[in-house]
Scaffold this active site. Structure first.
Site, PDB file in Angstrom:
ATOM      1  N   ALA A  46      -9.605   6.502   2.918  1.00 52.14           N
ATOM      2  CA  ALA A  46      -8.458   5.829   2.298  1.00 52.14           C
ATOM      3  C   ALA A  46      -7.255   6.711   2.007  1.00 52.14           C
ATOM      4  O   ALA A  46      -6.141   6.210   1.895  1.00 52.14           O
ATOM      5  CB  ALA A  46      -8.903   5.146   0.997  1.00 52.14           C
ATOM      6  N   GLY A  47      -7.442   8.032   1.822  1.00 56.56           N
ATOM      7  CA  GLY A  47      -6.314   8.857   1.415  1.00 56.56           C
ATOM      8  C   GLY A  47      -5.188   8.862   2.440  1.00 56.56           C
ATOM      9  O   GLY A  47      -5.459   8.833   3.639  1.00 56.56           O
TER      10      GLY A  47
ATOM     11  N   LYS B 160      -2.280   2.333   3.053  1.00 60.53           N
ATOM     12  CA  LYS B 160      -2.943   1.174   3.654  1.00 60.53           C
ATOM     13  C   LYS B 160      -3.884   0.520   2.648  1.00 60.53           C
ATOM     14  O   LYS B 160      -4.061  -0.708   2.653  1.00 60.53           O
ATOM     15  CB  LYS B 160      -3.706   1.591   4.911  1.00 60.53           C
ATOM     16  CG  LYS B 160      -2.822   2.132   6.025  1.00 60.53           C
ATOM     17  CD  LYS B 160      -3.663   2.489   7.244  1.00 60.53           C
ATOM     18  CE  LYS B 160      -2.843   3.196   8.310  1.00 60.53           C
ATOM     19  NZ  LYS B 160      -2.458   4.571   7.877  1.00 60.53           N
TER      20      LYS B 160
ATOM     21  N   GLU C 102     -12.666   8.052  -0.308  1.00 57.73           N
ATOM     22  CA  GLU C 102     -11.925   9.217   0.161  1.00 57.73           C
ATOM     23  C   GLU C 102     -12.704  10.460  -0.237  1.00 57.73           C
ATOM     24  O   GLU C 102     -12.973  10.680  -1.413  1.00 57.73           O
ATOM     25  CB  GLU C 102     -10.518   9.253  -0.438  1.00 57.73           C
ATOM     26  CG  GLU C 102      -9.744  10.530  -0.182  1.00 57.73           C
ATOM     27  CD  GLU C 102      -9.682  10.901   1.290  1.00 57.73           C
ATOM     28  OE1 GLU C 102     -10.007  12.065   1.616  1.00 57.73           O
ATOM     29  OE2 GLU C 102      -9.312  10.042   2.106  1.00 57.73           O
TER      30      GLU C 102
ATOM     31  N   CYS D 230      -3.576   7.883  13.832  1.00 61.41           N
ATOM     32  CA  CYS D 230      -2.150   8.164  14.018  1.00 61.41           C
ATOM     33  C   CYS D 230      -2.028   9.204  15.119  1.00 61.41           C
ATOM     34  O   CYS D 230      -1.481  10.287  14.928  1.00 61.41           O
ATOM     35  CB  CYS D 230      -1.511   8.639  12.720  1.00 61.41           C
ATOM     36  SG  CYS D 230       0.291   8.766  12.837  1.00 61.41           S
TER      37      CYS D 230
END
Length: 489
Positions: free
Chosen positions: A287-288, A292, A311, A408
């Protein structure tokens, strides 16, 4: 190099104390240039992130908007084209860039950017940079810097580019110098575009990587409304109207925040992949820093779904909790290895986001220094982790559940190859058509290249084509009924 002292050229250490204790000549450096230099030094020396450090440095220096803009351009421009500038410095100094003292080299890089890529007057760029070297490395180093910079200032940017390109050993090396990307990244981007039949877009992609992105904001659904001007695709996205966006962000109490439109799209795609049923259980596995996660939490709140987040890095877990403060309700944030957490929760979740750790090659616009930090070895190290996280996530899916695998990065080893490996390990999985889902989420037509597979396949966003980070998305669904297919691993 002076054979008698063993120091790197341009070190000037014997003069450093006098320059710093004020007994040397009176030297001054414009605050914007000093901020840019300090950030560049932190990036080089401490692996700092410019996008995190620069705003704080600007605020601490009390720069006005004009100087803040200059510091930003100098910092990002220098970091972005570091490889090209190093080749020019090496040619002008007649020695390899890595043989120059790092503090002096960073000052030279900053100066070369001003000389060759901005409208800063040559004499100002040279004089201030020489002063900067004198203040930080001593008068001996400043004499060296002065000679190098005056040599560079005598020729035009085109002449320097032609000179260093002439020394390149291959077409890819020439392109790397011209486009300021390492050769291995250029080749990876070319392969990713070729997989879509769009290899002719490579130059446009490299150019887009070298342009600072517009600030994009997200309005968390049910908590804030997007403002004008709207972004073209995500219903939650809008562009910063100008000026300092921090005032609007502070006034929203977190319901409006900075977030790339591509990041918004992939999160929204997970929520739209199948109809949401009341009471669903969602998990953001990696999650970090929480952007999002907050968007998922807002959508979950609208649909009476329950979200959990995880995270592994405690400092990033704190960022996740901070991001979630804007969304009413409780979201449990675990601090675990995602593979272990998912393994302990078989068939527990209806939707899982695996925003996997990756090289970040899709965000080179916003993190220009990343291109010089990463290497192919980073890809080889990350892929097993990515496969492990995605495999664990699909085992934590309830029947009919969907996992979104997101990176990404457009590097094929981190994207389609990971999905293919997990599908080999878990052959019962169904790959949904991520492109069709994104078409349904987008507010206007979005050009998503077909990878040649009908009715299925992943989606790749691009800076040059969509104005977003190069986000990759694949959607995998666990069948409603178990199959007899054996599992591996």
């Amino acid at each position: 190099m002076n054979a008698n002292d063993g120091r790197r050229p341009g070190s000037g250490r014997q003069h450093e104390g006098r320059a710093r204790n004020g007994r040397g000549p009176n030297r001054s450096v414009q605050p914007a240039r000093r901020v840019a230099y300090d950030v560049i030094r932190a990036v080089s020396d401490s692996d700092a992130y410019a996008n995190l450090l620069l705003p704080t440095a600007i605020a601490e220096a009390g720069l006005d908007p004009q100087d803040a803009a200059l510091a930003t351009e100098l910092t990002y421009g220098t970091l972005r084209r570091r490889g090209t500038y190093d080749a020019i410095i090496a040619a002008a100094a007649d020695r390899p860039a890595d043989a120059i003292d790092p503090a002096v080299l960073d000052a030279l890089r900053l100066a070369v950017h001003q000389l060759l890529a901005t409208r800063v007057a040559s004499h100002a760029a040279v004089n201030e940079s020489v002063n900067l070297v004198a203040l930080t490395a001593g008068r001996g180093a400043s004499s060296f810097a002065n000679a190098v910079l005056r040599r560079i200032a005598r020729e035009s940017p085109g002449e320097w580019l032609a000179r260093i390109e002439a020394a390149a050993r291959s077409d890819d090396e020439r392109l790397a110098l011209r486009a300021a990307h390492p050769v291995w990244i250029i080749r990876a981007l070319r392969r990713a575009l070729a997989a879509e039949g769009r290899v002719e877009e490579l130059d446009a992609l490299l150019e887009a990587d070298n342009v600072s992105p517009e600030v994009t904001l997200v309005a968390l659904p049910g908590l804030a409304e997007p403002q004008e001007p709207r972004r073209p695709y995500a219903a939650t996205a809008f562009a910063s109207p100008g000026g300092d966006p921090r005032l609007a962000l502070a006034a929203s109490d977190g319901a409006i925040r900075v977030q790339d439109e591509g990041s918004q799209l992939v999160a929204l795609a997970l929520t739209a992949a199948t109809p949401v049923r009341t009471g669903e259980r969602w998990l953001d596995l990696c999650a970090g820093p929480g952007g999002k996660t907050a968007l998922l939490a807002a959508v979950a709140r609208q649909n009476d779904a329950v979200l959990e987040a995880n995270e592994v890095v405690p400092t990033r877990a704190r960022l996740v909790r901070n991001a979630l403060r804007a969304v009413p309700g409780d979201v449990t944030v675990h601090e675990r290895d995602g593979r272990e957490l998912a393994a302990e929760r078989p068939e527990a979740f209806d939707r899982i986001l695996v925003d996997a750790p990756c090289t970040g090659l899709g965000a080179l616009r916003r993190r220009p220094e990343a291109r010089w930090r990463k290497s192919p070895a980073d890809v080889a190290e990350l892929v097993p982790l990515q496969v492990g996280l995605l495999t664990a996530a699909v085992d934590a899916l309830a029947p009919g559940g969907v996992v979104a695998y997101v990176t990404c990065s457009p590097h094929l080893a981190e994207t389609t190859a990971v999905v293919e490996e997990v599908r080999r390990i878990r052959p019962e999985l169904v790959e949904l058509d991520a492109r069709a889902v994104l078409h349904g989420v987008a507010q206007s037509p979005i050009d998503l290249a077909d990878d040649g597979r009908a009715q299925t396949g992943s989606a790749q966003l691009w800076p040059h084509r969509h104005g977003t980070d190069a986000m990759f998305l694949a959607l995998l669904q666990r069948p409603l009924e178990a199959t007899d297919a054996p599992k591996e691993g």
